[in-house]
Design a protein around this motif. Structure first.
Motif, PDB file in Angstrom:
ATOM      1  N   LYS B  30      52.023  22.978  15.531  1.00  0.00           N
ATOM      2  CA  LYS B  30      50.578  23.220  15.370  1.00  0.00           C
ATOM      3  C   LYS B  30      50.238  24.660  14.997  1.00  0.00           C
ATOM      4  CE  LYS B  30      49.131  19.139  16.463  1.00  0.00           C
ATOM      5  NZ  LYS B  30      48.646  18.315  15.376  1.00  0.00           N
ATOM      6  N   TRP B  31      50.924  25.615  15.630  1.00  0.00           N
ATOM      7  CA  TRP B  31      50.482  26.997  15.514  1.00  0.00           C
ATOM      8  C   TRP B  31      51.257  27.779  14.465  1.00  0.00           C
ATOM      9  CZ3 TRP B  31      53.595  31.244  17.402  1.00  0.00           C
ATOM     10  CH2 TRP B  31      52.965  32.483  17.311  1.00  0.00           C
ATOM     11  N   ARG B  35      48.006  29.949   8.356  1.00  0.00           N
ATOM     12  CA  ARG B  35      46.573  29.602   8.415  1.00  0.00           C
ATOM     13  C   ARG B  35      46.272  28.554   9.474  1.00  0.00           C
ATOM     14  NH1 ARG B  35      47.848  29.956   3.365  1.00  0.00           N
ATOM     15  NH2 ARG B  35      48.063  27.709   3.161  1.00  0.00           N
ATOM     16  N   SER B  36      47.071  28.533  10.519  1.00  0.00           N
ATOM     17  CA  SER B  36      46.765  27.600  11.599  1.00  0.00           C
ATOM     18  C   SER B  36      45.565  28.110  12.392  1.00  0.00           C
ATOM     19  CB  SER B  36      47.979  27.464  12.509  1.00  0.00           C
ATOM     20  OG  SER B  36      47.583  26.980  13.761  1.00  0.00           O
ATOM     21  N   ARG B  37      44.737  27.180  12.872  1.00  0.00           N
ATOM     22  CA  ARG B  37      43.535  27.574  13.607  1.00  0.00           C
ATOM     23  C   ARG B  37      43.764  27.532  15.119  1.00  0.00           C
ATOM     24  NH1 ARG B  37      40.855  30.110  10.412  1.00  0.00           N
ATOM     25  NH2 ARG B  37      40.230  29.208   8.428  1.00  0.00           N
ATOM     26  N   VAL B  38      44.968  27.123  15.508  1.00  0.00           N
ATOM     27  CA  VAL B  38      45.219  26.976  16.941  1.00  0.00           C
ATOM     28  C   VAL B  38      45.285  28.347  17.600  1.00  0.00           C
ATOM     29  CG1 VAL B  38      46.868  26.120  18.632  1.00  0.00           C
ATOM     30  CG2 VAL B  38      46.460  24.848  16.539  1.00  0.00           C
ATOM     31  N   ARG B 243      57.785  31.196  12.710  1.00  0.00           N
ATOM     32  CA  ARG B 243      56.465  31.434  12.127  1.00  0.00           C
ATOM     33  C   ARG B 243      56.565  32.485  11.022  1.00  0.00           C
ATOM     34  NH1 ARG B 243      52.044  34.708  14.230  1.00  0.00           N
ATOM     35  NH2 ARG B 243      50.111  34.014  13.238  1.00  0.00           N
ATOM     36  N   ASP B 262      53.968  20.595   3.619  1.00  0.00           N
ATOM     37  CA  ASP B 262      53.233  19.801   4.590  1.00  0.00           C
ATOM     38  C   ASP B 262      53.761  18.384   4.663  1.00  0.00           C
ATOM     39  OD1 ASP B 262      51.492  21.776   5.503  1.00  0.00           O
ATOM     40  OD2 ASP B 262      50.455  21.692   3.596  1.00  0.00           O
TER      41      ASP B 262
END
Lengths: 231, 273, 58
Positions: B30-31, B35-38, B243, B262
């Protein structure tokens, strides 16, 4: 498609191998340089160690394999540079030649080259280091064959990779040397046993290690090489 | 320390570490992508605090709480940092191997990024673990380097993975780098058992006993606490390195729509676990 | 049996049968472990994506 035409795969290997050997023969100046490089390495070991014949004779197997290993790095680097100069590798893939056939032919060609080199180095080593060959020529030939095959299979895969990378002259030995340590160990030990006799019957287990190493890396190279040269 | 407390520690450290690994996998999905929003800050800080607390506790147990060993005296206390480091290096390299195989089977930048992360973190743990092994050798064998099969095989392994990292540096085309490093990663991993056996045979003349056989249950507990703490650290390191690798990969590949980035699916999760 | 056999030269070397002291090695080991872990954490922090790479690259 896979494995459907083993005959044609073998035929392709034969044709490619003949092509490589022909190129090797036509550029024999390079081959000669390689031979002299290996001889010079062998000679340099005796200078580095000193003229103590006993030490030289005891370590002869190790020196022989180090000389072969250093020469193999040069030979392996050349084997794909030749293809790159004229973009023949692309041509071969378009032909279309099976990539696995390209691997087998290259690895066999390199193994043959190293075996030739070994055959030339051994008499020089015997003369230079004053060793006596206790066991027969048959086991000597087996050791050289197994050892050279063990160097050439992973060496072919890695030289195909390194020849396209930056700093390829550093990269190939960096990748190859740690990988080849078990084979080097086994080949050098086996050579020493062949030279000095094998009272403890250890030769078989070193041969076993070499055979296992060969099976694993010829198999892995056969499987992985197509991915290395794909585009 | 009472038996109840020991059991709590035994179970608690294991649960904390395994939960952290689970959280790490979740954050990785998720993170970690660009550009992850988490907002992962609280979870990450919590994991870091947990790792530090467990590590300090484990080190205290190793240095003070456990009794000294029958033959090795106090020197054996180095295993509380040496052995977990080696385990983590092994674990990271196993994940690296899985990523290399996974990449060749199914092209994905995530697998490639995780392969890069695991190789680097594995090298970190392996390197300092090797140095600690050599330090341990000095008082027990009288010399830093005794060509002990374990240390020798470990050193060869480190050189192999340094070469792997060098290859990654030297190839600019990201796609070629991913394929080639996968091939090299597979070959390197397959080599490890061969190196192990060959070095063992090579040294068979005088084998050195390098692990104490007399093990106190308290020693096992201290070792476990240290190992679980290292596992949380490993997860955190891998997560951050992964990351960074994903972000680098995205910057390298100019056309985002051409990316197989993705790929939905559990491919990453299965490789971490 | 085998353990005792292989350990005996080691024990003979040690003398008393138990290694005394050696705390300097232990401290060195723990310090090296902590130093490498924290240095690596620092390097990860310095390499973290997001500050420059997000908008300026490419």
């Amino acid at each position: 498609m896979r494995g459907a035409r083993p005959i044609s795969l073998l035929k392709t290997v034969g044709v490619l191998l003949a092509k490589d050997l022909l190129i090797e023969w036509r550029t024999r100046a390079r081959l000669n340089a390689l031979i002299f490089f290996a001889l010079a390495t062998l000679l340099l070991f005796s200078f580095a160690v000193g003229p103590d014949t006993k030490v030289l004779a005891r370590n002869a197997g190790g020196y022989l394999w180090l000389a072969l290993l250093f020469a193999s790095v040069l030979a392996l680097g050349e084997s794909f540079r030749v293809e790159q100069e004229n973009l023949t590798l692309d041509g071969l893939r378009l032909a279309p030649a099976d990539a696995r056939a390209i691997f087998l032919s290259k690895a066999m060609g390199n193994a043959l080259l190293l075996m030739l080199l070994g055959a030339l180095l051994i008499p020089v080593m015997v003369a230079l280091y004053g060793v006596t060959v206790t066991m027969g020529l048959g086991s000597f030939a087996a050791t050289v064959t197994l050892g050279c095959m063990a160097i050439s299979a992973p060496g072919t895969v890695y030289s195909a990779i390194a020849s396209n990378a930056r700093a390829r002259d550093v990269l190939l030995p960096l990748l190859l040397f740690p990988l080849i340590i078990p084979a080097l160990l086994a080949a050098a030990k086996a050579t020493s046993l062949v030279l000095q006799g094998d009272p403890m019957n250890q030769l078989g287990s070193w041969y076993g290690l070499l055979i296992g190493f060969n099976l694993i890396y010829w198999g892995l190279g056969f499987l992985l090489f197509p991915r290395v040269i794909e585009d | 320390m009472s038996d109840l407390l020991k059991t709590v520690l035994q179970v608690g450290s294991a649960v904390a570490a395994l939960a952290s690994v689970g959280l790490g996998v979740w954050l990785g999905v998720k993170w970690a992508p660009p550009r992850s929003r988490v907002n992962a800050r609280p979870v990450l800080l919590g994991m870091a605090a947990l790792a530090l607390a467990l590590l300090v506790l484990g080190n205290w147990m190793g240095l003070v709480w456990t009794p000294s060993e029958r033959e090795m005296g106090d020197v054996y206390r180095i295993i509380y940092v040496h052995v977990p480091a080696m385990w983590m290096a092994m674990l990271a390299l196993v994940v690296n191997f899985a990523c290399c195989v996974g990449y060749l089977l199914k092209t994905s930048w995530k697998t490639d990024a995780l392969a890069e992360a695991t190789a680097e973190v594995g090298l970190l743990f392996g390197t300092y673990g090797l140095v600690l092994g050599a330090i341990w050798g000095k008082p027990t064998w009288g010399t830093y380097w005794d060509w002990d099969p374990r240390l020798t095989a470990m050193a060869i392994m480190l050189v192999t993975y340094v070469a792997y990292m060098a290859l990654r540096r030297f190839v600019e085309d990201p796609e070629k780098r991913a394929v080639w490093s996968s091939v090299v990663g597979i070959i390197s991993f397959v080599n490890l058992p061969i190196v192990w056996f060959s070095v063992k045979w090579w040294r068979s003349l005088h084998q050195v006993q390098s692990t104490p056989k007399t093990v106190d249950p308290d020693m096992t507990l201290a070792l476990r606490v240290n190992a679980w703490a290292s596992l949380i650290l490993l997860t955190l390191f891998l997560l951050h390195r992964y990351r960074t690798a994903l972000a680098t990969r995205e910057a390298e590949v100019a056309l985002p729509e051409a990316l197989p980035t993705d790929v939905p699916g559990p491919n990453r999760a299965s490789e971490v676990a | 049996m085998i353990t005792a056999l292989t350990l005996s030269p080691l024990l003979a070397q040690v003398g008393s049968g138990r290694i005394q002291g050696g705390w300097e090695y232990i401290w060195a080991a723990y310090i090296i472990a902590w130093a490498s872990l924290s240095l690596y954490a620092l390097s990860l922090w310095l390499r973290r994506p997001g500050q420059a790479s997000h908008d300026s690259k490419e």
